[in-house]
Design a protein around this motif. Structure first.
Motif, short mmCIF file in Angstrom:
data_model
loop_
_atom_site.label_atom_id
_atom_site.label_comp_id
_atom_site.label_asym_id
_atom_site.label_seq_id
_atom_site.Cartn_x
_atom_site.Cartn_y
_atom_site.Cartn_z
N MET A 1 0.86 -1.19 0.00
CA MET A 1 0.00 0.00 0.00
C MET A 1 0.90 1.24 0.00
O MET A 1 1.70 1.43 0.91
CB MET A 1 -0.87 -0.03 1.26
CG MET A 1 -1.81 1.14 1.42
SD MET A 1 -3.36 0.72 0.65
CE MET A 1 -4.20 2.27 0.77
N PRO A 2 0.77 2.09 -1.04
CA PRO A 2 1.63 3.28 -1.08
C PRO A 2 1.25 4.29 -0.01
O PRO A 2 0.11 4.37 0.43
CB PRO A 2 1.39 3.85 -2.48
CG PRO A 2 0.10 3.28 -2.94
CD PRO A 2 -0.09 1.98 -2.20
N LEU A 3 2.26 5.03 0.39
CA LEU A 3 2.08 6.10 1.35
C LEU A 3 1.12 7.14 0.75
O LEU A 3 1.24 7.50 -0.41
CB LEU A 3 3.44 6.75 1.61
CG LEU A 3 3.48 8.02 2.45
CD1 LEU A 3 3.14 7.68 3.90
CD2 LEU A 3 4.85 8.64 2.36
N THR A 4 0.16 7.59 1.54
CA THR A 4 -0.75 8.63 1.08
C THR A 4 -0.09 9.97 1.28
O THR A 4 0.24 10.35 2.40
CB THR A 4 -2.09 8.56 1.85
OG1 THR A 4 -2.66 7.28 1.66
CG2 THR A 4 -3.05 9.62 1.33
N ILE A 5 0.13 10.65 0.17
CA ILE A 5 0.77 11.95 0.19
C ILE A 5 -0.17 12.93 -0.49
O ILE A 5 -0.45 12.79 -1.68
CB ILE A 5 2.13 11.90 -0.55
CG1 ILE A 5 3.06 10.92 0.14
CG2 ILE A 5 2.74 13.29 -0.64
CD1 ILE A 5 4.34 10.64 -0.60
N GLY A 6 -0.68 13.86 0.27
CA GLY A 6 -1.59 14.83 -0.33
C GLY A 6 -1.68 16.09 0.50
O GLY A 6 -1.30 16.12 1.67
N TRP A 7 -2.18 17.11 -0.12
CA TRP A 7 -2.33 18.42 0.52
C TRP A 7 -3.46 18.36 1.54
O TRP A 7 -4.53 17.84 1.26
CB TRP A 7 -2.66 19.47 -0.53
CG TRP A 7 -2.94 20.81 0.07
CD1 TRP A 7 -4.16 21.33 0.38
CD2 TRP A 7 -1.98 21.78 0.49
NE1 TRP A 7 -4.00 22.57 0.95
CE2 TRP A 7 -2.67 22.87 1.02
CE3 TRP A 7 -0.59 21.83 0.46
CZ2 TRP A 7 -2.04 24.00 1.52
CZ3 TRP A 7 0.04 22.96 0.95
CH2 TRP A 7 -0.68 24.01 1.46
N THR A 8 -3.20 18.87 2.73
CA THR A 8 -4.25 19.08 3.72
C THR A 8 -4.00 20.45 4.35
O THR A 8 -2.94 21.05 4.16
CB THR A 8 -4.22 18.01 4.83
OG1 THR A 8 -2.99 18.11 5.55
CG2 THR A 8 -4.40 16.60 4.28
N GLU A 9 -4.97 20.92 5.10
CA GLU A 9 -4.86 22.25 5.71
C GLU A 9 -3.68 22.37 6.66
O GLU A 9 -3.19 23.47 6.90
CB GLU A 9 -6.16 22.60 6.44
CG GLU A 9 -7.29 22.90 5.49
CD GLU A 9 -8.57 23.27 6.22
OE1 GLU A 9 -8.58 23.36 7.47
OE2 GLU A 9 -9.59 23.49 5.52
N GLU A 10 -3.20 21.25 7.20
CA GLU A 10 -2.06 21.32 8.12
C GLU A 10 -0.81 21.87 7.45
O GLU A 10 0.12 22.30 8.11
CB GLU A 10 -1.77 19.95 8.74
CG GLU A 10 -1.15 18.96 7.79
CD GLU A 10 -0.89 17.61 8.41
OE1 GLU A 10 -0.30 17.54 9.50
OE2 GLU A 10 -1.29 16.61 7.78
N PHE A 11 -0.79 21.88 6.11
CA PHE A 11 0.38 22.37 5.38
C PHE A 11 0.25 23.85 4.99
O PHE A 11 1.18 24.41 4.40
CB PHE A 11 0.63 21.52 4.12
CG PHE A 11 0.87 20.08 4.43
CD1 PHE A 11 1.95 19.69 5.21
CD2 PHE A 11 0.02 19.10 3.95
CE1 PHE A 11 2.17 18.36 5.51
CE2 PHE A 11 0.23 17.76 4.25
CZ PHE A 11 1.31 17.39 5.03
N GLU A 12 -0.88 24.46 5.30
CA GLU A 12 -1.07 25.87 4.94
C GLU A 12 -0.11 26.76 5.72
O GLU A 12 0.04 26.62 6.93
CB GLU A 12 -2.50 26.31 5.23
CG GLU A 12 -3.48 25.81 4.20
CD GLU A 12 -4.90 26.31 4.44
OE1 GLU A 12 -5.11 27.16 5.34
OE2 GLU A 12 -5.78 25.85 3.70
N THR A 13 0.51 27.68 4.99
CA THR A 13 1.37 28.68 5.62
C THR A 13 0.62 29.99 5.80
O THR A 13 1.02 30.83 6.60
CB THR A 13 2.62 28.96 4.77
OG1 THR A 13 2.22 29.55 3.53
CG2 THR A 13 3.44 27.70 4.53
N GLY A 14 -0.44 30.19 5.02
CA GLY A 14 -1.15 31.46 5.04
C GLY A 14 -0.56 32.45 4.06
O GLY A 14 -1.02 33.58 3.94
N ILE A 15 0.47 32.03 3.33
CA ILE A 15 1.05 32.85 2.26
C ILE A 15 0.57 32.20 0.96
O ILE A 15 1.04 31.13 0.58
CB ILE A 15 2.59 32.87 2.34
CG1 ILE A 15 3.05 33.42 3.70
CG2 ILE A 15 3.18 33.69 1.19
CD1 ILE A 15 4.53 33.22 3.99
N ASP A 16 -0.39 32.85 0.32
CA ASP A 16 -1.09 32.22 -0.81
C ASP A 16 -0.17 31.67 -1.88
O ASP A 16 -0.34 30.53 -2.32
CB ASP A 16 -2.08 33.21 -1.44
CG ASP A 16 -3.25 33.52 -0.54
OD1 ASP A 16 -3.46 32.78 0.45
OD2 ASP A 16 -3.96 34.51 -0.80
#
Length: 149
Positions: A1-16
Motif C-alpha cells: 500500500m503506497p504512502l498517502t501523500i496529499g495536501w491538507t490544511e495542516e500544510f497551509e502557511t497562510g502565504i497564498d
C-alpha cells in the motif's frame, strides 16, 4: 500500500503564493502515482524531471521571499534546500543510468513527499511570520504612499 501523500490544511502557511506552489508539488506527486500505474517510463521520466525542476525553483523563490524579509535563519534554510537539490539531482542521474523506472518513481514519490511534508511543517513554518510581515508591510506601505504622496 503506497504512502498517502496529499495536501491538507495542516500544510497551509497562510502565504497564498507559497501554498499554491506547495499544492502543485503535491499534484506532481500524484502524477507520479498515475505514471507508475500506467507503467510508462517516458511519463515517469517527464514527471520526475518536472517535480524536481519545479521544487528547486520553488525553493529558490521561497528563499527570495525570506531574503526580502530579512529572515535570520535564511542560510540554514538554504542549506536544507541545497541538500534536497543534491538528492533530487541524484534521482535524475539514476534514471539516466538505467535504474528501473517504476521502482525509482516509487522512491522519488515517497522521498520527496515525506521531505515536503516534513519541510513545510518543520522548516517553512518558521519563516512565515517574517515573510508575512514583509509582504503585508510592503503592501501597506505601497497603499499608504498612494494616499499621502
Amino acid at each position: 500500500m503506497p504512502l498517502t501523500i496529499g495536501w491538507t490544511e495542516e500544510f497551509e502557511t497562510g502565504i497564498d503564493i507559497i501554498d499554491e506552489q506547495h499544492k502543485r508539488i503535491f499534484e506532481y506527486l500524484n502524477e507520479i502515482n498515475e505514471a507508475i500505474a500506467q507503467e510508462s517510463a517516458p511519463e515517469i521520466e517527464r514527471v520526475i524531471k518536472a517535480v524536481i525542476d519545479y521544487t528547486i525553483s520553488h525553493n529558490t523563490f521561497e528563499e527570495s521571499l525570506m531574503e526580502k524579509a530579512g529572515y535570520p535563519l535564511l542560510q540554514a534554510h538554504h542549506r536544507v534546500h541545497e541538500r534536497f537539490k543534491e538528492r533530487a539531482y541524484s534521482y535524475g542521474k539514476r534514471f539516466a543510468d538505467g535504474e528501473d523506472p517504476i521502482e525509482l518513481a516509487r522512491e522519488v514519490r515517497t522521498d520527496i513527499g515525506l521531505w515536503l511534508m516534513n519541510h513545510i511543517k518543520l522548516d517553512d513554518k518558521h519563516y512565515v511570520a517574517d515573510v508575512k510581515r514583509s509582504i503585508e508591510g510592503g503592501f501597506v506601505t505601497r497603499m499608504l504612499s498612494r494616499f499621502f504622496h
